[in-house]
Scaffold this motif. Structure first.
Motif, PDB file in Angstrom:
ATOM      1  N   MET A  55      27.684   0.086 -28.734  1.00 11.93           N
ATOM      2  CA  MET A  55      28.498  -0.830 -29.515  1.00 11.93           C
ATOM      3  C   MET A  55      29.972  -0.478 -29.394  1.00 11.93           C
ATOM      4  SD  MET A  55      27.046  -3.360 -30.959  1.00 11.93           S
ATOM      5  CE  MET A  55      27.801  -3.951 -32.453  1.00 11.93           C
ATOM      6  N   PHE A  93      23.401  -2.911 -39.821  1.00 14.86           N
ATOM      7  CA  PHE A  93      24.759  -2.493 -40.155  1.00 14.86           C
ATOM      8  C   PHE A  93      24.896  -2.136 -41.631  1.00 14.86           C
ATOM      9  CE2 PHE A  93      24.909  -4.929 -36.346  1.00 14.86           C
ATOM     10  CZ  PHE A  93      25.819  -4.264 -35.549  1.00 14.86           C
ATOM     11  N   ASN A  97      24.687  -8.479 -42.644  1.00 19.05           N
ATOM     12  CA  ASN A  97      25.470  -9.509 -41.945  1.00 19.05           C
ATOM     13  C   ASN A  97      24.585 -10.583 -41.339  1.00 19.05           C
ATOM     14  OD1 ASN A  97      24.389  -7.834 -40.055  1.00 19.05           O
ATOM     15  ND2 ASN A  97      26.236  -7.586 -38.841  1.00 19.05           N
ATOM     16  N   PHE A  99      23.482 -14.189 -40.060  1.00 12.83           N
ATOM     17  CA  PHE A  99      24.260 -15.328 -39.569  1.00 12.83           C
ATOM     18  C   PHE A  99      24.246 -16.414 -40.636  1.00 12.83           C
ATOM     19  CE2 PHE A  99      22.289 -13.732 -35.502  1.00 12.83           C
ATOM     20  CZ  PHE A  99      23.426 -13.094 -35.065  1.00 12.83           C
ATOM     21  N   THR A 149      22.532 -16.372 -45.997  1.00 11.99           N
ATOM     22  CA  THR A 149      23.557 -15.832 -46.896  1.00 11.99           C
ATOM     23  C   THR A 149      23.256 -16.139 -48.356  1.00 11.99           C
ATOM     24  OG1 THR A 149      24.792 -17.782 -46.269  1.00 11.99           O
ATOM     25  CG2 THR A 149      25.489 -15.719 -45.288  1.00 11.99           C
ATOM     26  N   ARG A 163      15.394  -9.330 -38.378  1.00 12.69           N
ATOM     27  CA  ARG A 163      16.057  -9.881 -37.203  1.00 12.69           C
ATOM     28  C   ARG A 163      16.059  -8.852 -36.066  1.00 12.69           C
ATOM     29  NH1 ARG A 163      22.119 -11.462 -38.379  1.00 12.69           N
ATOM     30  NH2 ARG A 163      22.329  -9.205 -38.333  1.00 12.69           N
TER      31      ARG A 163
ATOM     32  N   SER B 307      31.739  -8.725 -38.528  1.00  9.18           N
ATOM     33  CA  SER B 307      30.327  -8.396 -38.736  1.00  9.18           C
ATOM     34  C   SER B 307      29.416  -9.401 -38.041  1.00  9.18           C
ATOM     35  CB  SER B 307      30.018  -8.347 -40.237  1.00  9.18           C
ATOM     36  OG  SER B 307      30.204  -9.608 -40.818  1.00  9.18           O
ATOM     37  N   ILE B 308      29.874 -10.665 -37.960  1.00 14.82           N
ATOM     38  CA  ILE B 308      29.053 -11.688 -37.283  1.00 14.82           C
ATOM     39  C   ILE B 308      28.985 -11.373 -35.789  1.00 14.82           C
ATOM     40  CG2 ILE B 308      28.919 -14.139 -36.704  1.00 14.82           C
ATOM     41  CD1 ILE B 308      28.311 -13.721 -39.572  1.00 14.82           C
ATOM     42  N   GLU B 310      29.365  -8.397 -34.436  1.00 13.10           N
ATOM     43  CA  GLU B 310      28.553  -7.195 -34.271  1.00 13.10           C
ATOM     44  C   GLU B 310      27.079  -7.532 -34.358  1.00 13.10           C
ATOM     45  OE1 GLU B 310      29.918  -4.384 -37.166  1.00 13.10           O
ATOM     46  OE2 GLU B 310      31.148  -3.383 -35.654  1.00 13.10           O
ATOM     47  N   ALA B 311      26.725  -8.412 -35.304  1.00  8.00           N
ATOM     48  CA  ALA B 311      25.324  -8.777 -35.467  1.00  8.00           C
ATOM     49  C   ALA B 311      24.787  -9.361 -34.172  1.00  8.00           C
ATOM     50  CB  ALA B 311      25.175  -9.784 -36.604  1.00  8.00           C
ATOM     51  N   ALA B 312      25.564 -10.265 -33.577  1.00  5.64           N
ATOM     52  CA  ALA B 312      25.096 -10.921 -32.356  1.00  5.64           C
ATOM     53  C   ALA B 312      25.048  -9.937 -31.195  1.00  5.64           C
ATOM     54  CB  ALA B 312      26.007 -12.101 -32.024  1.00  5.64           C
ATOM     55  N   ILE B 313      26.108  -9.137 -31.046  1.00  9.40           N
ATOM     56  CA  ILE B 313      26.137  -8.168 -29.940  1.00  9.40           C
ATOM     57  C   ILE B 313      25.025  -7.138 -30.120  1.00  9.40           C
ATOM     58  CG2 ILE B 313      27.503  -6.342 -28.879  1.00  9.40           C
ATOM     59  CD1 ILE B 313      29.978  -8.033 -29.519  1.00  9.40           C
ATOM     60  N   GLY B 314      24.817  -6.733 -31.368  1.00  9.02           N
ATOM     61  CA  GLY B 314      23.777  -5.751 -31.657  1.00  9.02           C
ATOM     62  C   GLY B 314      22.390  -6.258 -31.309  1.00  9.02           C
ATOM     63  N   LEU B 315      22.213  -7.565 -31.334  1.00  7.67           N
ATOM     64  CA  LEU B 315      20.914  -8.134 -30.974  1.00  7.67           C
ATOM     65  C   LEU B 315      20.778  -8.315 -29.473  1.00  7.67           C
ATOM     66  CD1 LEU B 315      20.256 -10.922 -33.617  1.00  7.67           C
ATOM     67  CD2 LEU B 315      18.863  -8.919 -33.167  1.00  7.67           C
ATOM     68  N   GLN B 321      27.379 -15.756 -25.274  1.00  8.52           N
ATOM     69  CA  GLN B 321      26.487 -16.250 -26.328  1.00  8.52           C
ATOM     70  C   GLN B 321      27.065 -15.974 -27.705  1.00  8.52           C
ATOM     71  OE1 GLN B 321      23.020 -14.097 -24.986  1.00  8.52           O
ATOM     72  NE2 GLN B 321      21.992 -15.991 -24.342  1.00  8.52           N
ATOM     73  N   THR B 322      27.657 -14.796 -27.861  1.00 12.63           N
ATOM     74  CA  THR B 322      28.266 -14.474 -29.151  1.00 12.63           C
ATOM     75  C   THR B 322      29.318 -15.502 -29.511  1.00 12.63           C
ATOM     76  OG1 THR B 322      27.937 -12.154 -28.639  1.00 12.63           O
ATOM     77  CG2 THR B 322      29.430 -12.648 -30.440  1.00 12.63           C
ATOM     78  N   HIS B 325      27.542 -19.309 -29.656  1.00 13.26           N
ATOM     79  CA  HIS B 325      26.536 -19.514 -30.702  1.00 13.26           C
ATOM     80  C   HIS B 325      27.066 -19.258 -32.100  1.00 13.26           C
ATOM     81  CE1 HIS B 325      23.090 -18.644 -27.610  1.00 13.26           C
ATOM     82  NE2 HIS B 325      23.744 -19.759 -27.369  1.00 13.26           N
ATOM     83  N   HIS B 326      27.985 -18.320 -32.218  1.00 14.74           N
ATOM     84  CA  HIS B 326      28.361 -17.901 -33.567  1.00 14.74           C
ATOM     85  C   HIS B 326      29.844 -18.082 -33.874  1.00 14.74           C
ATOM     86  CE1 HIS B 326      24.382 -16.303 -34.066  1.00 14.74           C
ATOM     87  NE2 HIS B 326      24.502 -15.725 -32.881  1.00 14.74           N
ATOM     88  N   LEU B 330      31.681 -21.259 -36.133  1.00 20.69           N
ATOM     89  CA  LEU B 330      32.250 -20.884 -37.425  1.00 20.69           C
ATOM     90  C   LEU B 330      33.748 -21.184 -37.490  1.00 20.69           C
ATOM     91  CD1 LEU B 330      30.432 -17.537 -38.173  1.00 20.69           C
ATOM     92  CD2 LEU B 330      30.206 -19.688 -39.383  1.00 20.69           C
ATOM     93  N   LYS B 423      30.217 -20.728 -45.736  1.00 20.99           N
ATOM     94  CA  LYS B 423      30.492 -19.493 -46.456  1.00 20.99           C
ATOM     95  C   LYS B 423      29.565 -18.404 -45.937  1.00 20.99           C
ATOM     96  CE  LYS B 423      33.121 -21.290 -49.849  1.00 20.99           C
ATOM     97  NZ  LYS B 423      33.822 -22.155 -48.902  1.00 20.99           N
ATOM     98  N   TRP B 424      30.072 -17.177 -45.939  1.00 26.57           N
ATOM     99  CA  TRP B 424      29.164 -16.081 -45.599  1.00 26.57           C
ATOM    100  C   TRP B 424      29.527 -14.872 -46.434  1.00 26.57           C
ATOM    101  CZ3 TRP B 424      32.413 -18.212 -41.900  1.00 26.57           C
ATOM    102  CH2 TRP B 424      33.591 -17.507 -41.660  1.00 26.57           C
TER     103      TRP B 424
END
Lengths: 254, 424
Positions: A55, A93, A97, A99, A149, A163, B307-308, B310-315, B321-322, B325-326, B330, B423-424
């Motif tokens: 990361m 994390f 977080n 989506f 969320t 996930r 964080s969004i 990171e979430a996508a990259i972490g997957l 795509q990150t 898609h995200h 947004l 919202k997130w």
């Protein structure tokens, strides 16, 4: 130790620009066990965690030396595709977080982008399986189309775990997964970690020594960018061999 | 205790300070709002008159002797017949006492010259009218229209007035016979520019603006979003991208007329694209709008929480795509809002278009991107700089149309922002 080793780091140095964040880390992480990384803030434990699935590549000024070997393969060698690596090593994390999509889509996203499933039925099955594994299915089965969320903090974190496990990684990295949660949600997640350790190798960064003691079998103590001591959790918390470890777990530093 | 007293004393002072601050703020807002009200109401008071035009009722006699100049009564005759004379005779029959030629000419100026063609078309469609006498409402000329709409103008001295005392007397006679009325000004909404105020309309420039903005949007939106995404998400951070970034920010502050000069030099003189055409205007405005949209795109991409990502990259999502898609979905509300703001800037822009010839006097409504045309703000500028009194009201009405479109576009921007914001 006689266990099978999943992750092995050899002389890992990490720099953020000019600043050295990690100094010669040599650590072995056993398969299907929970390894806790503890230490005071800024000691480098999260940095080390984020090296394991690359990361840190997303941070421009971050530079890594040394080797991290997962399953006999150096993940920093040029043949390794970080995207493939992250499919194999999931991450949860500090702050939940999800989506801003539906609960279903949150879990379905990983399988979809990797093309793991062939049909919608299969996908649905996998989503339900993952949610069940994460102990969330019972609470959300009637509202899979609500946004992720809209869940509570603890539920969101379990959604993130669902996930992560939906793409069936071999390793799950958890970066202080409970620091934003209340004690009850924390207890649920800790139980879940115990359960998950049967199938996954888990590395968890935590600030809470009680949590490390409760969930992990191996504990590594970091201080000022160095790995001070690593050993069986019960041994680290009862008879640490280093003075710094002793000081930290008794609250004298940190 | 002593300390508490002191605090109490200073608290009073601080409270006074706070209420003073509030009053300053209120005063500021009140000033701004009152200026806005003054501007809007003066535009509205003037502009609303342009939405009505004056008509005069006349007994029109389609005199066969005037219409058919040849013996075999051809259709050609109608086309070239002297309808001006027919109108003049109709007026003369209402004022039989006038016989002086000069006075008669003045009288015939009561009716808009456009009615000659209208009568001709009427007869062409319905040839039985020849030889008949029918009652028609004919469009009054601009000066009669202006006097009729502004009764206080009758009070000014004759030499400063649009029409003479004699003409005013005639007008009053028409009025007392109840032969005058105000009706909806259709011309304003269907016609393009004209030298005669009563025949001029906003439609031509509205269509021109539409074509121009369409080109602007088609060019600037994809280019700017692609550039913004690349700079923010994909480009390495080095001296070169820093240089580009600084330049984009500077471009946003460049006076718009410079873009017009660029368009003149490159699009017209080098590429030889047609002058005064919406396609060139659109290209120039696209250049001007690009930095605005790029900056908006980058700002809204930045606003997506890491964080969004990171979430996508972490997957195991790829960078592409990150983003697609995200991050991009947004940030889309922000990007669209920025785009619409850029577009409304472009809608209100006139200076760069003057440079590429969109300031021409265009009588026809443009039919394509290549036709000569003008745009709303330039049309307003053209009317404002025309001497005839009737254009004063048209100018204000043009401003009203322009403002309504700006308000509409900004309303859409607000709507998009609220509707699609997640919202997130």
């Amino acid at each position: 130790m006689t266990e099978k080793i999943k992750i092995k780091s050899k002389n890992v140095n990490v720099y953020y620009g000019q600043k050295k964040a990690l100094d010669k880390i040599n650590l072995e992480i056993p398969t299907n066990k929970v390894t806790a990384l503890i230490g005071p803030s800024g000691c480098g434990k999260s940095t080390f965690l984020r090296c394991i699935n690359r990361m840190n590549d997303t941070i421009d000024i971050c530079r890594i030396e040394g080797k991290i070997i997962v399953d006999e393969e150096d993940i920093y060698s040029t043949e390794v595709d970080p995207v493939l690596l992250r499919a194999k090593i999931g991450m949860v994390f500090q702050k939940p977080n999800p989506f801003p999509k539906s609960i279903f889509d949150n879990v379905a996203y990983g399988p979809k982008i990797h093309g793991i499933v062939n049909s919608n039925d299969e996908l649905e099955e996998l989503v339900i399986y993952s949610l069940k594994k994460a102990g969330l299915f019972g609470e959300v089965k009637d509202r899979l189309n609500d946004t992720g969320t809209s869940l509570s903090g603890g539920q969101q974190q379990r959604l993130c775990i669902a996930r992560a496990i939906a793409i069936s990684p071999q390793i799950i990295l958890m970066d202080e997964p409970c620091s934003a949660l209340d004690p009850i949600a924390t207890a649920i997640i800790e139980e879940l970690i115990d359960e998950l350790a049967k199938n996954f190798t888990i590395v968890i960064v935590t600030h809470s020594m009680q949590q490390a003691a409760r969930v992990s079998q191996q504990t590594a103590f970091f201080h000022m960018g160095s790995l001070i001591e690593v050993g069986r959790t019960d041994q680290i918390f009862s008879t640490p061999s280093q003075k710094k470890t002793q000081d930290y777990i008794t609250g004298k530093i940190g | 205790m002593n300390n508490l007293k002191k605090i109490e004393y200073s608290l009073k002072k601080r409270k006074r300070q706070e209420s003073r601050f509030k009053i300053y703020g209120l005063l500021g807002i009140a000033t701004a709002v009152s200026f806005l009200c003054i501007i809007l109401s003066s535009i509205f008071m003037e502009g609303k008159k342009a939405f009505l035009s004056t008509y005069i009722k006349l007994e029109v006699y389609f005199d066969p002797d005037i219409i058919y100049t040849s013996n075999d009564q051809k259709e050609e005759d109608i086309k070239f017949a002297n309808f001006q004379k027919i109108i003049k005779n109709s007026l003369n029959s209402f004022f039989p006492e006038i016989s002086d030629k000069g006075e008669l000419r003045k009288l015939s100026n009561f009716i808009s010259s456009s009615e000659e063609e209208n009568l001709m078309k009427l007869v062409l469609k319905n040839k039985q009218l020849v030889g008949q006498k029918i009652t028609l409402w004919l469009l009054a000329s601009s000066k009669i229209d202006v006097i009729n709409k502004n009764p206080d103008m009758e009070l000014i001295a004759e030499e400063d007035r649009l029409i003479s005392d004699l003409e005013l007397n005639w007008l009053n006679e028409i009025r007392s016979a109840n032969n005058i009325k105000s009706n909806f000004n259709k011309n304003f909404f269907v016609k393009a520019d004209s030298t005669e105020p009563e025949q001029a309309g906003i439609w031509g420039s509205l269509v021109g603006s539409f074509f121009t903005l369409f080109v602007t949007l088609i060019l600037s939106f994809p280019i700017a979003v692609a550039a913004g995404v690349f700079l923010e998400e994909l480009a390495p951070k080095n001296k070169f991208t820093d240089f580009i970034e600084v330049n984009i920010n500077n471009l946003a502050a460049v006076p718009s007329i410079i873009f017009g000069l660029l368009g003149l030099a490159i699009f017209l003189n080098v590429m030889h694209l047609p002058r005064s055409a919406p396609i060139v205007g659109g290209m120039v405005l696209a250049l001007m709008t690009l930095p605005t949209i790029i900056i908006a795109t980058r700002a809204s991409l930045k606003a997506v929480p890491p964080s969004i990502r990171e979430a996508a990259i972490g997957l195991g999502a790829t960078k592409f795509q990150t983003v697609t898609h995200h991050v991009l979905p947004l940030s889309l509300p922000g990007i669209l809002t920025g785009t619409i703001i850029g577009m409304s800037q472009a809608l209100g822009e006139s200076a760069p278009l003057l440079m590429i010839g969109m300031v021409a006097f265009i009588v026809d409504v443009p039919g394509s991107f290549l036709d000569s045309s003008t745009v709303l703000p330039v049309q307003i500028y053209l009317w404002k700089s025309t001497a005839a009194r009737g254009f004063v009201e048209l100018t204000a009405a043009g401003v009203m149309v322009l403002l309504s479109f700006l308000i509409l576009m900004n309303g859409i921007a607000v709507f998009i922002r609220q509707k699609f914001e997640k919202k997130w």
